[in-house]
Design an enzyme around this catalytic site. Structure first.
Site, short mmCIF file in Angstrom:
data_model
loop_
_atom_site.label_atom_id
_atom_site.label_comp_id
_atom_site.label_asym_id
_atom_site.label_seq_id
_atom_site.Cartn_x
_atom_site.Cartn_y
_atom_site.Cartn_z
N LYS A 27 0.82 -1.22 0.00
CA LYS A 27 0.00 0.00 0.00
C LYS A 27 0.85 1.27 0.00
O LYS A 27 0.51 2.24 -0.67
CB LYS A 27 -0.97 0.02 1.17
CG LYS A 27 -0.35 0.20 2.54
CD LYS A 27 -1.41 0.25 3.62
CE LYS A 27 -0.79 0.35 5.00
NZ LYS A 27 -0.04 1.60 5.20
N THR A 28 1.97 1.27 0.74
CA THR A 28 2.83 2.47 0.76
C THR A 28 3.38 2.73 -0.64
O THR A 28 3.47 3.88 -1.09
CB THR A 28 3.97 2.30 1.77
OG1 THR A 28 3.42 1.99 3.05
CG2 THR A 28 4.80 3.57 1.87
N ASP A 210 -3.87 7.39 4.71
CA ASP A 210 -3.35 6.03 4.93
C ASP A 210 -4.00 5.45 6.19
O ASP A 210 -4.38 6.19 7.09
CB ASP A 210 -1.83 6.11 5.09
CG ASP A 210 -1.19 4.74 5.17
OD1 ASP A 210 -1.78 3.77 4.69
OD2 ASP A 210 -0.07 4.65 5.72
N GLU A 211 -4.11 4.13 6.26
CA GLU A 211 -4.68 3.43 7.42
C GLU A 211 -6.06 3.99 7.78
O GLU A 211 -6.36 4.27 8.94
CB GLU A 211 -3.73 3.54 8.63
CG GLU A 211 -2.33 3.03 8.39
CD GLU A 211 -2.24 1.50 8.36
OE1 GLU A 211 -3.29 0.83 8.36
OE2 GLU A 211 -1.11 0.99 8.33
N GLN A 241 -7.78 -5.12 9.38
CA GLN A 241 -6.74 -4.74 10.34
C GLN A 241 -7.18 -3.59 11.24
O GLN A 241 -6.35 -2.88 11.81
CB GLN A 241 -5.45 -4.37 9.60
CG GLN A 241 -4.84 -5.54 8.85
CD GLN A 241 -3.50 -5.18 8.24
OE1 GLN A 241 -2.49 -5.06 8.93
NE2 GLN A 241 -3.47 -5.01 6.93
N ARG A 606 2.03 -10.98 10.32
CA ARG A 606 3.36 -10.38 10.57
C ARG A 606 4.47 -11.33 10.13
O ARG A 606 5.61 -10.91 9.91
CB ARG A 606 3.56 -10.08 12.07
CG ARG A 606 2.64 -9.07 12.74
CD ARG A 606 2.44 -7.81 11.95
NE ARG A 606 1.27 -7.91 11.07
CZ ARG A 606 1.02 -7.09 10.07
NH1 ARG A 606 1.87 -6.13 9.77
NH2 ARG A 606 -0.07 -7.22 9.32
#
Length: 649
Positions: A27-28, A210-211, A241, A606
């Site tokens: 995503k970044t 973002d997020e 998330q 993770r």
């Protein structure tokens, strides 16, 4: 190279766009390539782009990646920051419209905690030990996340409502702003002054968040206001998330976002298919979510190891033994391995096991595996640094009463606690700033009574602050701080109050590091100011070099599942997988089983290559061994993905 879904997200530049970015889906990369596309291909000025995120680390990473794509000149013109940093920039310029001055102080959580306790004492007429303020603090926090004034909030008790009102008026009297209020004051500014809002809407025609799944109602409102005029709002996030409901985040913001177009990023570049299949199977049990499924082109990978141990101590020993195996057989560095848990309370037995395990290194027996508990005492929280920052805060804003009370007798200058208590009671009853009262004593306008030594100390203190204000008005600021340390003989005070030579040296080195940090800040800032330096620290920006170094040592990482979000490791252990721990009994009642399941999903994703899940059949609680049941989430993972060792679950 971008995959087809990423390419679509980058090229969809107009209107309201929802990018559902699964864990490890890049995503970044999409965000920075989209900004680069707007600037290079669409001819949009970098000054017209605003990117908002939740951590300074994420903002810094975006800027670094953007610089590598389009060069530092244009990247620096693009505003990439946290919500709070953005609002701080706005308020430093515009807060005069709301009756504050630009040199307001930003109160962190601990400053606010002390102020709330004092106001509670005033309201209750209580001088002794206060009853628990935890329910009240929770109510205040809930109100802060949802409303600026508190008027529209549903209060469950009169005391909390009155305390909230007192808190807002007191902060204004102190010319101080709490961390939470940064966003609310910016919203109030925009809503009450349409001309100001229009200026920022014209400036920032393209907004990216973002997020987005972590936004609370205030952040949601701020974004909608900024995007109202041109409608170019791109939000990126993953409802699977969303794990911060307990601090005000509302997953419905991403579930019900009114999008002109929705694009799903489902290709994962982090984990093996086996790990992704487990994560997909678990999260599919949630009903309130966007339908998506992570996949990877890689090989299936290792099966997920799962085991249960007779006791929590034996679980910890087994985890330590497996970590050693990864280190020796798979040649993993210690920092490539993480132990994740639902609650910090679970770390004690793990730390003990890591300290006690014996192993051979280059033919010699060694005891202990190096580890680091994520979230230890920050540099900025050490007492000597808090003292210096309190001085800097008072020099920048003498109405900052929390900082004043901390340093008026630091170093010791004879201002007793009883004299301070008398002064604080008087300043509240007369409704005048504490600093004004100190000035009255220093000038002799107010009799100090029997506090002769204390009055002399106040005169010394007031004179020092007035001199410091003149010194800090012009750069270099680091020279002014050196002068201040010399003037108040702070090194001598440390030597007199600290017995250990080693601790004396440690504390003074911290003080020197603070001076270094101020000098480095000045060197890297176009318009350095004392207030800006203080604000950067309060906003969590890494002003201290010591903080930047943290996490680079070769140590096993121990952290909560919440802290692990955004991180990844070749090998992960998720421990304590028992009902009442995960899902957590109390949290289930507050945010529901779906958020607890999302937390487990975050933990699973993770891991890059190896994932180990564990539980104990009995766990110590209040000094007694209590039987446990496996977490219901363990049964949601298909059996063919698991490699049980020891007793089967």
């Amino acid at each position: 190279m971008l995959n087809p879904a990423q390419e679509q997200a980058v090229r969809s530049t107009e209107g309201r766009l929802l990018v559902l970015a699964g864990a490890g889906s890049g995503k970044t990369r999409v965000i920075v390539h989209r900004i680069a596309h707007l600037i290079r291909e669409k001819g949009v000025s970098p000054l017209s782009i605003l990117g908002l995120t939740f951590t300074n680390k994420a903002a810094a990473e975006m800027r670094e990646r953007l610089e590598s794509l389009i060069g530092s000149a244009e990247a620096r013109q693009t505003t990439l920051s946290t919500f709070h940093s953005f609002c701080m920039q706005v308020l430093r310029k515009e807060i005069g419209r709301l009756g504050y001055t630009r040199d307001f102080t930003l109160y962190d959580e601990r400053d606010l905690e002390r102020l709330i306790k004092q106001l509670a004492r005033d309201l209750l007429g209580h001088d002794g030990e206060l009853p628990s303020l935890a329910p009240t603090r929770a109510a205040l926090s809930d109100a802060a996340n949802k409303t600026a004034s508190g008027e529209d909030h549903t209060w469950h008790d009169k005391f909390s409502k009155e305390l909230f009102g007192r808190l807002q008026s007191t902060l204004r009297a102190y010319n101080a702003v709490s961390f939470d209020n940064l966003i609310h004051l910016t919203i109030r500014l925009f809503e009450e002054h349409p001309d100001v809002l229009d200026r920022y809407q014209e400036r920032f025609r393209y907004l990216m968040i973002d997020e987005y799944q972590d936004t609370n109602p205030a952040q949601f409102r701020l974004a909608e206001l900024l995007a109202q005029k041109y409608g170019n709002l791109c939000v990126v996030g993953d409802d699977d998330q969303s794990i911060y409901g307990w601090r005000g985040a509302e997953v419905n913001h991403i579930l019900h976002f009114k999008a002109d177009r929705t694009i799903k990023l489902e290709q994962n570049y982090r984990s093996t298919p086996s790990i992704l299949d487990a994560a997909n199977a678990v999260i599919a049990r949630n009903k309130n979510r966007h339908d998506k499924k992570l996949w990877s082109e890689g090989r299936p990978g290792e099966p997920i190891e799962v085991f249960n141990a007779p006791t929590d101590a034996e679980e910890a020993e087994a985890v330590a033994a497996r970590i050693l195996r990864f280190h020796e057989k798979e040649k993993l560095k210690w920092r490539d391995i993480a132990i994740l848990y639902r609650s910090n309370a679970l770390s004690r037995s793990l730390e003990l096991a890591l300290m006690q395990i014996a192993w051979q290194k280059e033919g010699h027996w060694v005891r202990g595996i190096p580890y680091e508990v994520f979230g230890g005492l920050e540099f900025s929280e050490r007492s000597e640094i808090k003292d210096l920052f309190a001085y800097l805060r008072v020099i920048a804003n003498e109405k900052d009463e929390e900082a004043l009370l901390r340093i008026v007798n630091v170093p010791r200058r004879g201002v007793s606690d009883s004299f301070l208590d008398e002064l604080t009671q008087e300043n509240r009853s007369r409704k005048i700033p504490l600093w004004n009262l100190l000035e009255e004593i220093a000038s002799g306008k107010r009799d100090a009574g029997s506090h002769v030594r204390g009055a002399a100390g106040v005169r010394t203190f007031v004179s020092l602050i007035e001199s410091a204000k003149k010194r800090f008005a012009t750069p270099p600021l680091a020279d002014s701080l050196r002068w201040l340390l010399e003037e108040m003989q702070y090194k001598k005070a440390i030597e007199e109050e600290v017995k250990s030579d080693k601790m004396r040296l440690f504390k003074w080195e911290n003080v020197e590091e603070c001076v270094n940090a101020l000098a480095q800040y000045e060197a890297g800032s176009e318009e350095p100011s004392l207030m800006d330096f203080i604000s950067n620290s309060a906003l969590g920006k890494p002003v201290f070099p010591a903080e930047k170094k943290k996490g680079h040592e070769d140590k096993v990482q121990l952290m909560t599942l919440h802290s692990a979000k955004g991180l990844e490791f070749p090998a992960c252990f998720i421990v304590g997988l028992e009902d009442h721990i995960l899902p957590h009994e109390k949290s289930m009642a507050e945010t529901g089983v779906e958020e607890e399941r999302r937390l487990f999903y975050v933990g699973i994703t993770r891991a890059r290559k190896w994932l180990t899940l564990s539980m104990a059949r009995s766990r110590m609680r209040m000094g007694k061994a209590q039987p446990t049941n496996p977490s219901r989430f363990l049964f949601e993972i298909p059996k063919h993905l698991l490699n049980p060792t020891g007793h089967k679950i």
